[in-house]
Design a protein around this motif. Structure first.
Motif, PDB file in Angstrom:
ATOM      1  N   CYS A  34       3.484   6.293  -5.457  1.00  0.00           N
ATOM      2  CA  CYS A  34       3.792   6.361  -6.970  1.00  0.00           C
ATOM      3  C   CYS A  34       2.643   6.530  -7.678  1.00  0.00           C
ATOM      4  CB  CYS A  34       4.583   4.880  -7.446  1.00  0.00           C
ATOM      5  SG  CYS A  34       6.015   4.731  -6.936  1.00  0.00           S
ATOM      6  N   HIS A  35       1.497   6.791  -6.926  1.00  0.00           N
ATOM      7  CA  HIS A  35       0.457   7.429  -7.891  1.00  0.00           C
ATOM      8  C   HIS A  35       0.550   8.767  -8.142  1.00  0.00           C
ATOM      9  CE1 HIS A  35      -3.890   7.675  -9.115  1.00  0.00           C
ATOM     10  NE2 HIS A  35      -3.844   6.280  -9.160  1.00  0.00           N
ATOM     11  N   SER A  36      -0.096   9.274  -9.331  1.00  0.00           N
ATOM     12  CA  SER A  36       0.074  10.652  -9.568  1.00  0.00           C
ATOM     13  C   SER A  36      -0.714  11.492  -8.828  1.00  0.00           C
ATOM     14  CB  SER A  36       0.044  10.791 -11.164  1.00  0.00           C
ATOM     15  OG  SER A  36      -1.360  10.425 -11.619  1.00  0.00           O
ATOM     16  N   ALA A  48      10.997   9.278  -7.456  1.00  0.00           N
ATOM     17  CA  ALA A  48      11.880   8.015  -7.437  1.00  0.00           C
ATOM     18  C   ALA A  48      12.062   7.470  -8.637  1.00  0.00           C
ATOM     19  CB  ALA A  48      11.530   7.033  -6.321  1.00  0.00           C
ATOM     20  N   ARG A  49      13.288   6.713  -9.065  1.00  0.00           N
ATOM     21  CA  ARG A  49      13.466   6.105 -10.235  1.00  0.00           C
ATOM     22  C   ARG A  49      12.432   4.812 -10.431  1.00  0.00           C
ATOM     23  NH1 ARG A  49      18.411   2.459 -11.622  1.00  0.00           N
ATOM     24  NH2 ARG A  49      17.716   1.607  -9.621  1.00  0.00           N
ATOM     25  N   VAL A  91       0.782  -1.086   0.083  1.00  0.00           N
ATOM     26  CA  VAL A  91       0.131  -0.305   0.199  1.00  0.00           C
ATOM     27  C   VAL A  91       0.861   1.381  -0.158  1.00  0.00           C
ATOM     28  CG1 VAL A  91      -1.814   1.126   1.333  1.00  0.00           C
ATOM     29  CG2 VAL A  91      -2.033  -1.072   1.070  1.00  0.00           C
ATOM     30  N   TYR A  92       2.009   1.121   0.774  1.00  0.00           N
ATOM     31  CA  TYR A  92       2.881   2.484   0.683  1.00  0.00           C
ATOM     32  C   TYR A  92       3.437   2.680  -0.571  1.00  0.00           C
ATOM     33  CZ  TYR A  92       7.180   4.868   1.343  1.00  0.00           C
ATOM     34  OH  TYR A  92       7.972   6.115   1.439  1.00  0.00           O
ATOM     35  N   PHE A  93       3.831   1.669  -1.445  1.00  0.00           N
ATOM     36  CA  PHE A  93       4.399   1.875  -2.622  1.00  0.00           C
ATOM     37  C   PHE A  93       3.480   2.350  -3.611  1.00  0.00           C
ATOM     38  CE2 PHE A  93       8.218  -0.353  -1.287  1.00  0.00           C
ATOM     39  CZ  PHE A  93       9.015   0.593  -1.448  1.00  0.00           C
ATOM     40  N   GLY A  94       2.234   1.797  -3.376  1.00  0.00           N
ATOM     41  CA  GLY A  94       1.059   2.277  -4.149  1.00  0.00           C
ATOM     42  C   GLY A  94       0.805   3.769  -4.284  1.00  0.00           C
ATOM     43  N   PHE A  95       0.535   4.011  -2.941  1.00  0.00           N
ATOM     44  CA  PHE A  95       0.293   5.410  -2.661  1.00  0.00           C
ATOM     45  C   PHE A  95       1.364   6.541  -3.049  1.00  0.00           C
ATOM     46  CE2 PHE A  95      -3.274   4.049   0.180  1.00  0.00           C
ATOM     47  CZ  PHE A  95      -4.180   4.642  -0.450  1.00  0.00           C
ATOM     48  N   ASN A 145      -1.636   2.934 -13.270  1.00  0.00           N
ATOM     49  CA  ASN A 145      -2.503   1.663 -13.199  1.00  0.00           C
ATOM     50  C   ASN A 145      -1.953   0.626 -12.444  1.00  0.00           C
ATOM     51  OD1 ASN A 145      -4.388   2.697 -15.013  1.00  0.00           O
ATOM     52  ND2 ASN A 145      -3.379   1.884 -16.939  1.00  0.00           N
ATOM     53  N   SER A 146      -0.683   0.727 -12.447  1.00  0.00           N
ATOM     54  CA  SER A 146       0.220  -0.349 -11.579  1.00  0.00           C
ATOM     55  C   SER A 146      -0.143   0.145 -10.040  1.00  0.00           C
ATOM     56  CB  SER A 146       1.593  -0.591 -12.065  1.00  0.00           C
ATOM     57  OG  SER A 146       2.271   0.472 -11.999  1.00  0.00           O
ATOM     58  N   SER A 147      -0.006   1.250  -9.829  1.00  0.00           N
ATOM     59  CA  SER A 147      -0.169   1.793  -8.297  1.00  0.00           C
ATOM     60  C   SER A 147      -1.387   1.538  -7.814  1.00  0.00           C
ATOM     61  CB  SER A 147       0.260   3.315  -8.462  1.00  0.00           C
ATOM     62  OG  SER A 147       1.604   3.673  -8.888  1.00  0.00           O
ATOM     63  N   SER A 148      -2.325   1.850  -8.684  1.00  0.00           N
ATOM     64  CA  SER A 148      -3.797   1.429  -8.301  1.00  0.00           C
ATOM     65  C   SER A 148      -3.868   0.055  -7.975  1.00  0.00           C
ATOM     66  CB  SER A 148      -4.751   1.971  -9.306  1.00  0.00           C
ATOM     67  OG  SER A 148      -4.608   3.465  -9.457  1.00  0.00           O
ATOM     68  N   ALA A 149      -3.279  -0.971  -8.766  1.00  0.00           N
ATOM     69  CA  ALA A 149      -3.483  -2.132  -8.693  1.00  0.00           C
ATOM     70  C   ALA A 149      -2.423  -2.676  -7.314  1.00  0.00           C
ATOM     71  CB  ALA A 149      -2.594  -3.029  -9.576  1.00  0.00           C
ATOM     72  N   LEU A 150      -1.519  -2.021  -6.878  1.00  0.00           N
ATOM     73  CA  LEU A 150      -1.033  -2.293  -5.769  1.00  0.00           C
ATOM     74  C   LEU A 150      -1.850  -1.840  -4.744  1.00  0.00           C
ATOM     75  CD1 LEU A 150       2.885  -1.204  -6.337  1.00  0.00           C
ATOM     76  CD2 LEU A 150       1.932  -3.558  -6.059  1.00  0.00           C
ATOM     77  N   ILE A 151      -2.527  -0.755  -4.825  1.00  0.00           N
ATOM     78  CA  ILE A 151      -3.256  -0.118  -3.464  1.00  0.00           C
ATOM     79  C   ILE A 151      -4.289  -1.343  -3.437  1.00  0.00           C
ATOM     80  CG2 ILE A 151      -4.850   1.775  -2.858  1.00  0.00           C
ATOM     81  CD1 ILE A 151      -3.232   3.625  -4.538  1.00  0.00           C
TER      82      ILE A 151
END
Length: 143
Positions: A51-53, A60-61, A45-49, A70-76
């Protein structure tokens, strides 16, 4: 026999202090178990939030090259979906550990402070972890 007023007050403070210490140790144990078991959910959830625009949009790289919206939303979504089973697993681990160590048997009744000659309950049952006496096989608990 009942204690005097000052002696009862002193023993009440001892019993309250001991019960508070045991309560905070149980709380710390629960916090550690839940943190360790829920760590995958926290990270996803941390990485999803991050990297989401529309939320944080980190520079971060890995956010620029690997994770798009889309992948950030999928992670969340994945993080919140796997949270429920992991909470059940964490609670089962804590309950089985508390049952095996008999953590709730360490709390002392206030009759210890009021009357003289009342023994510590955990001492009568074989020590803090009940190592001195055998396990009572008639006690059953469903977790």
């Amino acid at each position: 026999e009942p204690r005097s007023a000052w002696c009862c007050l002193a023993w009440t403070l001892v019993v309250v202090t001991m019960n508070s210490f045991i309560f905070f140790m149980n709380l710390l144990l629960m916090f550690v178990i839940f943190t360790v078991v829920l760590l995958p959910t926290i990270v996803v959830v941390y990485f999803g939030f991050q990297c989401h625009s529309r939320v944080l949009h980190s520079a971060a790289r890995y956010c620029k090259s690997i994770l798009d919206d889309n992948s950030s939303s999928a992670l969340i979504i994945l993080g919140f979906v796997i949270m429920s089973p992991l909470i059940v697993v964490a609670m089962a681990i804590y309950c089985s550990l508390a049952r095996r160590l008999r953590l709730f048997m360490c709390f002392q009744p206030f009759s210890r402070a009021v009357y003289k000659g009342v023994k510590w309950r955990w001492y009568e049952e074989g020590g803090l972890c009940s190592c001195a006496k055998g396990w009572n096989t008639q006690v059953k608990a469903w977790v």
